[in-house]
Design a protein around this motif. Structure first.
Motif, PDB file in Angstrom:
ATOM      1  N   LEU A 111      16.323 -38.534 -30.325  1.00 40.15           N
ATOM      2  CA  LEU A 111      16.354 -37.169 -30.764  1.00 40.15           C
ATOM      3  C   LEU A 111      15.453 -36.968 -32.332  1.00 40.15           C
ATOM      4  N   ALA A 112      16.080 -38.032 -32.988  1.00 36.51           N
ATOM      5  CA  ALA A 112      15.824 -38.129 -34.472  1.00 36.51           C
ATOM      6  C   ALA A 112      14.098 -38.428 -34.649  1.00 36.51           C
ATOM      7  N   ASP A 117       8.609 -36.479 -35.706  1.00 35.05           N
ATOM      8  CA  ASP A 117       7.181 -36.147 -35.050  1.00 35.05           C
ATOM      9  C   ASP A 117       6.858 -34.620 -34.996  1.00 35.05           C
ATOM     10  N   ARG A 118       7.730 -33.907 -34.806  1.00 35.82           N
ATOM     11  CA  ARG A 118       7.596 -32.277 -34.703  1.00 35.82           C
ATOM     12  C   ARG A 118       7.524 -31.964 -36.387  1.00 35.82           C
ATOM     13  N   ARG A 119       8.087 -32.271 -37.268  1.00 39.52           N
ATOM     14  CA  ARG A 119       8.069 -31.866 -38.605  1.00 39.52           C
ATOM     15  C   ARG A 119       7.038 -32.583 -39.361  1.00 39.52           C
ATOM     16  N   ARG A 120       6.475 -33.995 -38.794  1.00 36.40           N
ATOM     17  CA  ARG A 120       5.347 -34.394 -39.648  1.00 36.40           C
ATOM     18  C   ARG A 120       4.047 -33.536 -38.946  1.00 36.40           C
ATOM     19  N   GLU A 121       3.957 -33.375 -37.677  1.00 38.94           N
ATOM     20  CA  GLU A 121       2.642 -32.511 -36.964  1.00 38.94           C
ATOM     21  C   GLU A 121       2.723 -31.131 -37.913  1.00 38.94           C
ATOM     22  N   ARG A 122       3.849 -30.296 -37.958  1.00 37.29           N
ATOM     23  CA  ARG A 122       3.744 -29.094 -38.700  1.00 37.29           C
ATOM     24  C   ARG A 122       3.429 -29.248 -40.051  1.00 37.29           C
ATOM     25  N   TRP A 123       3.972 -30.126 -40.696  1.00 35.29           N
ATOM     26  CA  TRP A 123       3.414 -30.571 -42.226  1.00 35.29           C
ATOM     27  C   TRP A 123       2.089 -30.877 -42.103  1.00 35.29           C
ATOM     28  N   ARG A 170       8.041 -26.274 -47.502  1.00 36.64           N
ATOM     29  CA  ARG A 170       9.236 -26.020 -47.160  1.00 36.64           C
ATOM     30  C   ARG A 170       9.912 -27.124 -46.193  1.00 36.64           C
ATOM     31  N   ILE A 171       8.852 -27.679 -45.693  1.00 40.36           N
ATOM     32  CA  ILE A 171       9.055 -28.859 -44.559  1.00 40.36           C
ATOM     33  C   ILE A 171       9.396 -30.050 -45.249  1.00 40.36           C
ATOM     34  N   GLY A 172       8.705 -30.262 -46.602  1.00 43.11           N
ATOM     35  CA  GLY A 172       9.190 -31.684 -47.503  1.00 43.11           C
ATOM     36  C   GLY A 172       7.826 -31.774 -48.246  1.00 43.11           C
ATOM     37  N   PRO A 173       8.210 -32.216 -49.449  1.00 43.37           N
ATOM     38  CA  PRO A 173       7.105 -32.476 -50.300  1.00 43.37           C
ATOM     39  C   PRO A 173       6.088 -33.412 -50.066  1.00 43.37           C
ATOM     40  N   GLU A 174       6.395 -34.457 -49.092  1.00 39.39           N
ATOM     41  CA  GLU A 174       5.538 -35.583 -48.783  1.00 39.39           C
ATOM     42  C   GLU A 174       5.614 -35.571 -47.110  1.00 39.39           C
ATOM     43  N   PRO A 175       4.700 -36.215 -46.486  1.00 41.95           N
ATOM     44  CA  PRO A 175       4.541 -36.358 -44.975  1.00 41.95           C
ATOM     45  C   PRO A 175       5.916 -36.746 -44.749  1.00 41.95           C
ATOM     46  N   PRO A 176       6.549 -36.008 -43.707  1.00 38.25           N
ATOM     47  CA  PRO A 176       7.810 -36.576 -43.083  1.00 38.25           C
ATOM     48  C   PRO A 176       8.015 -37.852 -42.429  1.00 38.25           C
TER      49      PRO A 176
END
Length: 321
Positions: A111-112, A117-123, A170-176
């Protein structure tokens, strides 16, 4: 010496009362209310006051011994619930920061991984789109064959880029690299130190901590304590959730506490990360001086790499002969 012990005892009693007893007593009160009122009479205050009044007239409750026993039971129960919340908070913090999510049990790890992966793709999509629009705007500004852009055109360009900037920031300052925002916010410090100064922060930090001045240590300790308190608040929301089976107002109460805990955790993680990064940049040269590493001026990638290499240790190679 007696003054020292009395002061220490007073501080411990204050922390015990603040962190364990008071939140635990409030929880016990909520649990008693849930048991007394139930779903059918969830907001019937008269029923609650009548029940409390009737129980207070019990002959045992009117004696000194009975009151002492009741107080001791409440204090013990409150402390027990508080300890349970502290233990649950360590689990909540581990999930919130997700430092070791790649070692979690397979279902949680899967799950993590999907969430990361989804957060990294959106970022990546938002970050790429923003810089593509920014590069186009800079190209138009440098094109001498075109008339200069008006203030309205510049503002329109900024408005066009703003949604993408807001999304990736909003997702993160660097690649998740972690499934949570708070975890990525702290991990971003390690990424920046490695990228900007060639410094491996997990290796250097224990040594850097020993040369920090007291004000810097105090600020970092306070920020870390605030983060722990925020995750503890989220843990309390999980303890309130089962009360909803007997008393429905416990459900919105649990949700409100959870949302507050989430907001405070993100804020505390952001503050702590900023302090970690600022402290490292400001005091790396102090550590280098203590280690005898030559340097001049501000920290540089060469200095960061040298300090990391100086502090990195590993077992000797085995004898293969």
């Amino acid at each position: 010496m007696s003054g020292f012990w009395s002061g220490l005892t007073g501080k411990l009693a204050e922390r015990w009362l603040t962190l364990l007893v008071l939140p635990g007593a409030f929880y016990l009160a909520a649990a008693a209310t849930a048991h007394t009122m139930g779903w059918a009479h969830a907001l019937d205050v008269h029923r609650l006051t009548s029940t409390v009044t009737a129980r207070s007239k019990n002959p045992t409750a009117g004696t000194t011994g009975g009151q002492v026993v009741l107080l001791a039971a409440v204090l013990a129960g409150s402390a027990a619930v508080g300890l349970a919340a502290q233990a649950l908070a360590s689990v909540v913090e581990r999930l919130s920061l997700a430092t070791d999510w790649r070692t979690w049990p397979p279902p949680l790890r899967a799950l993590a991984a999907r969430r990361t992966d989804r957060r990294r793709e959106r970022w990546t999509e938002a970050h790429t789109a923003y810089h593509r629009l920014l590069a186009a705007a800079e190209s138009r500004a440098c094109d001498s064959s075109r008339p200069p852009q008006s203030a309205a055109e510049l503002a329109a360009g900024r408005e066009e880029r703003h949604p993408f900037h807001r999304t990736w920031s909003r997702i993160g300052p660097e690649p998740p690299d972690r499934p949570t925002w708070s975890g990525d916010r702290l991990h971003a410090v390690t990424l920046r130190m490695d990228r900007d100064l060639h410094l491996h922060l997990p290796i250097v930090w224990p040594y850097l901590w020993t040369v920090l001045p007291d004000p810097a240590r105090s600020d970092l300790t306070t920020a870390r304590t605030t983060l722990t308190k925020a995750t503890t608040l989220t843990a309390w929301s999980l303890l309130y959730l089962p009360l909803a089976f007997w008393w429905w107002p416990a459900l919105p109460l649990s949700a409100a506490i959870a949302l507050t805990g989430r907001r405070r955790t993100r804020s505390a993680a952001d503050t702590y990360a900023q302090l970690l990064e600022a402290t490292t940049r400001l005091h790396l040269t102090t550590l280098a001086t203590q280690l005898g590493v030559p340097h001049t001026g501000a920290p540089t990638p060469a200095l960061g790499a040298t300090v990391t290499h100086h502090l990195h240790t590993q077992p000797p190679r085995p004898d293969l002969s």
